[in-house]
Design a protein around this motif. Structure first.
Motif, PDB file in Angstrom:
ATOM      1  N   LYS A 201      -4.160  -1.740  -5.271  1.00 10.14           N
ATOM      2  CA  LYS A 201      -4.651  -0.494  -5.851  1.00 10.14           C
ATOM      3  C   LYS A 201      -4.979  -0.649  -7.330  1.00 10.14           C
ATOM      4  O   LYS A 201      -5.803   0.091  -7.870  1.00 10.14           O
ATOM      5  CB  LYS A 201      -3.603   0.609  -5.687  1.00 10.14           C
ATOM      6  CG  LYS A 201      -3.316   1.012  -4.268  1.00 10.14           C
ATOM      7  CD  LYS A 201      -2.252   2.094  -4.234  1.00 10.14           C
ATOM      8  CE  LYS A 201      -1.942   2.520  -2.795  1.00 10.14           C
ATOM      9  NZ  LYS A 201      -0.893   3.555  -2.752  1.00 10.14           N
TER      10      LYS A 201
ATOM     11  N   THR B  44      -9.562  -3.955 -10.168  1.00  6.75           N
ATOM     12  CA  THR B  44     -10.725  -3.275 -10.721  1.00  6.75           C
ATOM     13  C   THR B  44     -11.881  -3.313  -9.727  1.00  6.75           C
ATOM     14  O   THR B  44     -11.844  -4.023  -8.714  1.00  6.75           O
ATOM     15  CB  THR B  44     -11.165  -3.935 -12.035  1.00  6.75           C
ATOM     16  OG1 THR B  44     -11.600  -5.283 -11.757  1.00  6.75           O
ATOM     17  CG2 THR B  44     -10.026  -3.952 -13.040  1.00  6.75           C
TER      18      THR B  44
ATOM     19  N   GLN C 210     -12.757  -0.212 -14.186  1.00  3.87           N
ATOM     20  CA  GLN C 210     -11.847   0.854 -13.752  1.00  3.87           C
ATOM     21  C   GLN C 210     -11.081   0.414 -12.504  1.00  3.87           C
ATOM     22  O   GLN C 210     -11.610  -0.315 -11.667  1.00  3.87           O
ATOM     23  CB  GLN C 210     -12.654   2.125 -13.446  1.00  3.87           C
ATOM     24  CG  GLN C 210     -11.819   3.357 -13.223  1.00  3.87           C
ATOM     25  CD  GLN C 210     -11.089   3.786 -14.470  1.00  3.87           C
ATOM     26  OE1 GLN C 210      -9.993   3.289 -14.753  1.00  3.87           O
ATOM     27  NE2 GLN C 210     -11.681   4.675 -15.238  1.00  3.87           N
ATOM     28  N   THR C 211      -9.820   0.835 -12.404  1.00  5.35           N
ATOM     29  CA  THR C 211      -9.020   0.448 -11.247  1.00  5.35           C
ATOM     30  C   THR C 211      -9.356   1.338 -10.045  1.00  5.35           C
ATOM     31  O   THR C 211      -9.819   2.474 -10.204  1.00  5.35           O
ATOM     32  CB  THR C 211      -7.517   0.552 -11.553  1.00  5.35           C
ATOM     33  OG1 THR C 211      -7.181   1.923 -11.801  1.00  5.35           O
ATOM     34  CG2 THR C 211      -7.160  -0.296 -12.754  1.00  5.35           C
TER      35      THR C 211
ATOM     36  N   GLN D 242      -7.257   2.696  -8.097  1.00  5.21           N
ATOM     37  CA  GLN D 242      -6.342   3.829  -8.074  1.00  5.21           C
ATOM     38  C   GLN D 242      -6.877   4.971  -8.933  1.00  5.21           C
ATOM     39  O   GLN D 242      -6.815   6.140  -8.538  1.00  5.21           O
ATOM     40  CB  GLN D 242      -4.960   3.391  -8.568  1.00  5.21           C
ATOM     41  CG  GLN D 242      -3.877   4.438  -8.395  1.00  5.21           C
ATOM     42  CD  GLN D 242      -2.517   3.891  -8.752  1.00  5.21           C
ATOM     43  OE1 GLN D 242      -2.378   3.077  -9.657  1.00  5.21           O
ATOM     44  NE2 GLN D 242      -1.490   4.321  -8.043  1.00  5.21           N
ATOM     45  N   LYS D 243      -7.426   4.653 -10.103  1.00  5.69           N
ATOM     46  CA  LYS D 243      -7.984   5.681 -10.978  1.00  5.69           C
ATOM     47  C   LYS D 243      -9.220   6.329 -10.345  1.00  5.69           C
ATOM     48  O   LYS D 243      -9.488   7.516 -10.566  1.00  5.69           O
ATOM     49  CB  LYS D 243      -8.362   5.060 -12.336  1.00  5.69           C
ATOM     50  CG  LYS D 243      -7.188   4.740 -13.225  1.00  5.69           C
ATOM     51  CD  LYS D 243      -6.551   6.009 -13.757  1.00  5.69           C
ATOM     52  CE  LYS D 243      -5.414   5.707 -14.733  1.00  5.69           C
ATOM     53  NZ  LYS D 243      -5.867   5.058 -15.961  1.00  5.69           N
TER      54      LYS D 243
ATOM     55  N   LYS E 118      -9.512   6.964  -7.300  1.00  6.89           N
ATOM     56  CA  LYS E 118      -9.027   7.703  -6.135  1.00  6.89           C
ATOM     57  C   LYS E 118      -9.581   7.142  -4.828  1.00  6.89           C
ATOM     58  O   LYS E 118      -9.929   7.892  -3.910  1.00  6.89           O
ATOM     59  CB  LYS E 118      -9.359   9.192  -6.268  1.00  6.89           C
ATOM     60  CG  LYS E 118      -8.697   9.848  -7.468  1.00  6.89           C
ATOM     61  CD  LYS E 118      -9.003  11.321  -7.547  1.00  6.89           C
ATOM     62  CE  LYS E 118      -8.316  11.946  -8.753  1.00  6.89           C
ATOM     63  NZ  LYS E 118      -8.609  13.398  -8.871  1.00  6.89           N
TER      64      LYS E 118
END
Length: 506
Positions: free
Chosen positions: A253, A256, A300-301, A303-304, A306
């Protein structure tokens, strides 16, 4: 007064009618006592009452889960004077148990439906094992997913150690059993589909790019093994073309977007094509096997962003590097023919909304794509699920603001609507219809509709009519039984008063 229908006796005789009795109860009667009274009136054997149970038949949702026998009639939800109950073979649930509706999914279709009774203290892992055994499946490569009351998929139950009660799974909830192992905790398992990028790989591209495009089309045509890969392609919609499942990715998660693209490049199918860097791949979330939101921001990951476990991703091969920003929308625009109500091939538009996100800004960008005068263009958004079009018009809202007491003046300003928000909610993958009009010509949404749209609307109306007929048939059947039992009392849900307490915040 409640009505109990005897389903303990089954018959293949078409003329066989189920026996129904009227049972008088009071607000303190328990379900167990109600069952005994019904058994006595139906003259059924009383040897082992623990093997029969009661459940409510709802006119809209059919048979609901069996009742707990320690419940009192007045506290049972949905039970009111005139309600119809079913008396059937089966053990009633204990207070520490829940009954769940389970459907087994194979190739995105329901292959079997069954009911499971499980302990509330049972873990999700144990519930999964019970579901696999009850469904008669041999492999353990399955997982559970929540469903809403309409059967639409919700979140995956991915924590095998939590209990049913801790997962807030309630009596009568709907679950689906789907093929595929869950990834380790903290990881995501994503399905990856290959889509053609017809907008950037067109006939106007250099020869080597055309060869790449033809190879991709041949690959998808020959090896397409997805059952839902057909589309009427109404209104030039290119984001639902041929596609193929090319593999699954298990990734953290905290990885990136660039990490995800790097891992997708290692798939056997992608390695057959020349992909210089990961930025030549475009990733998009799939909605009903249609290309939707672009997965942006390489650093961006997941998880970020969503992105959750079980998401389906569509990958497109690009001819140039791409790194879309948050203020850029990816749209499919198609021009309507003057002679008939058909649309030409859609073109891909990357719309930069940093300078404005009104209809006029979009119209200016579309005019640049088709090299047409901006003032002669009218735009509409295609709502694929309803086969309808929404006219895009600039709405100017005026607001009046009063300055402080020193200046004593009023200031008026106009705010053009941002069509990324309601009521248009423009987002990645939307199809924008373009029509050339004369100055002063008025249009309606029907001016953008195609023959495929009318056929789709007719199909939706027919499905709604069929569903309405089924509900009416159920009501007629219940009304007929009411006449046979000597009552025509209107059935309805219990109305209970509610109290709302509002604290004093003054």
């Amino acid at each position: 007064m409640l009505f109990v229908e005897n389903h303990c006796i089954e018959s293949e005789n078409a003329d066989f009618s189920l026996q129904t009795v009227a049972v008088k109860v009071n607000s303190e009667t328990t379900i167990a006592e109600l069952k005994v009274m019904a058994v006595l009136q139906l003259s059924l054997p009383q040897d082992d009452l623990s093997t029969i149970r009661l459940r409510l038949e709802d006119s809209g949702f059919g048979a609901l889960p069996p009742f707990y026998e320690d419940e009192v009639v007045s506290t049972v939800g949905g039970l009111s004077d005139g309600s119809r109950l079913l008396l059937e073979i089966g053990r009633p649930p204990l207070p520490n148990q829940v009954m769940l509706f389970l459907c087994v999914m194979k190739s995105s279709k329901v292959s079997a439906s069954l009911e499971l009774t499980a302990e509330k203290s049972m873990t999700i892992g144990e519930l999964l094992s019970l579901a696999i055994v009850s469904a008669g499946l041999e492999s353990s490569d399955w997982h559970l997913r929540r469903l809403n009351w309409n059967g639409d998929p919700l979140g995956i139950l991915d924590d095998a150690d939590v209990t049913i009660e801790q997962s807030h799974i309630n009596h009568g909830d709907h679950l689906s059993l789907e093929f595929g192992c869950l990834p380790p905790k903290g990881f995501l398992q994503l399905s990856v589909y290959l889509f053609p990028n017809t907008a950037s790989m067109s006939r106007h591209q250099p020869a080597f790019l055309q060869q790449l495009y033809l190879k991709l089309q041949e690959f998808l045509t020959i090896q397409n093994d997805v059952e839902d890969g057909e589309s009427s392609n109404a209104s030039g919609d290119s984001n639902h073309a041929d596609y193929r499942l090319i593999g699954t990715i298990c990734i953290s998660k905290l990885a990136t977007v660039l990490d995800l693209k790097d891992q997708i490049r290692t798939l056997d199918v992608i390695s057959e094509f020349v992909v210089p860097t990961s930025k030549f791949l475009r990733l998009r979330l799939l909605q009903s096997k249609r290309l939707g939101r672009v997965v942006r921001l390489h650093q961006q990951t997941l998880q970020k962003l969503k992105i959750v476990n079980g998401c389906e991703l569509g990958v497109q091969l690009l001819t140039d590097e791409e790194d879309l920003r948050e203020n850029q929308l990816l749209l499919d625009v198609c021009l309507q023919s003057d002679k008939d109500r058909t649309y030409g091939d859609s073109r891909e538009l990357t719309w930069d909304t940093s300078q404005g996100a009104s209809v006029s800004h979009l119209c200016r960008a579309v005019a640049n794509v088709f090299q047409l005068p901006e003032q002669n263009l009218k735009l509409a958004k295609h709502v694929k699920e309803k086969f309808e079009w929404i006219l895009l018009t600039d709405t100017t809202t005026s607001a009046v603001t009063t300055s402080n007491t020193r200046e004593k003046r009023k200031k008026k300003y106009a705010n053009r609507a941002d069509i990324r928000h309601a009521p248009y909610n423009l987002q990645d993958g939307d199809v924008i219809g373009v029509k050339v009009v004369q100055e002063g010509e008025l249009l309606s949404k029907d001016d953008f509709a195609t023959a495929e749209d009318y056929l789709g609307q007719e199909r939706i109306r027919k499905e709604a009519d069929d569903e309405q007929k089924k509900r009416e048939e159920r009501r007629r059947r219940l009304a007929l039984v009411d006449e046979e039992t000597g009552t025509n009392k209107r059935r309805g849900r219990t109305e209970l008063p509610i109290k709302i307490h509002v604290d004093n915040f003054s």
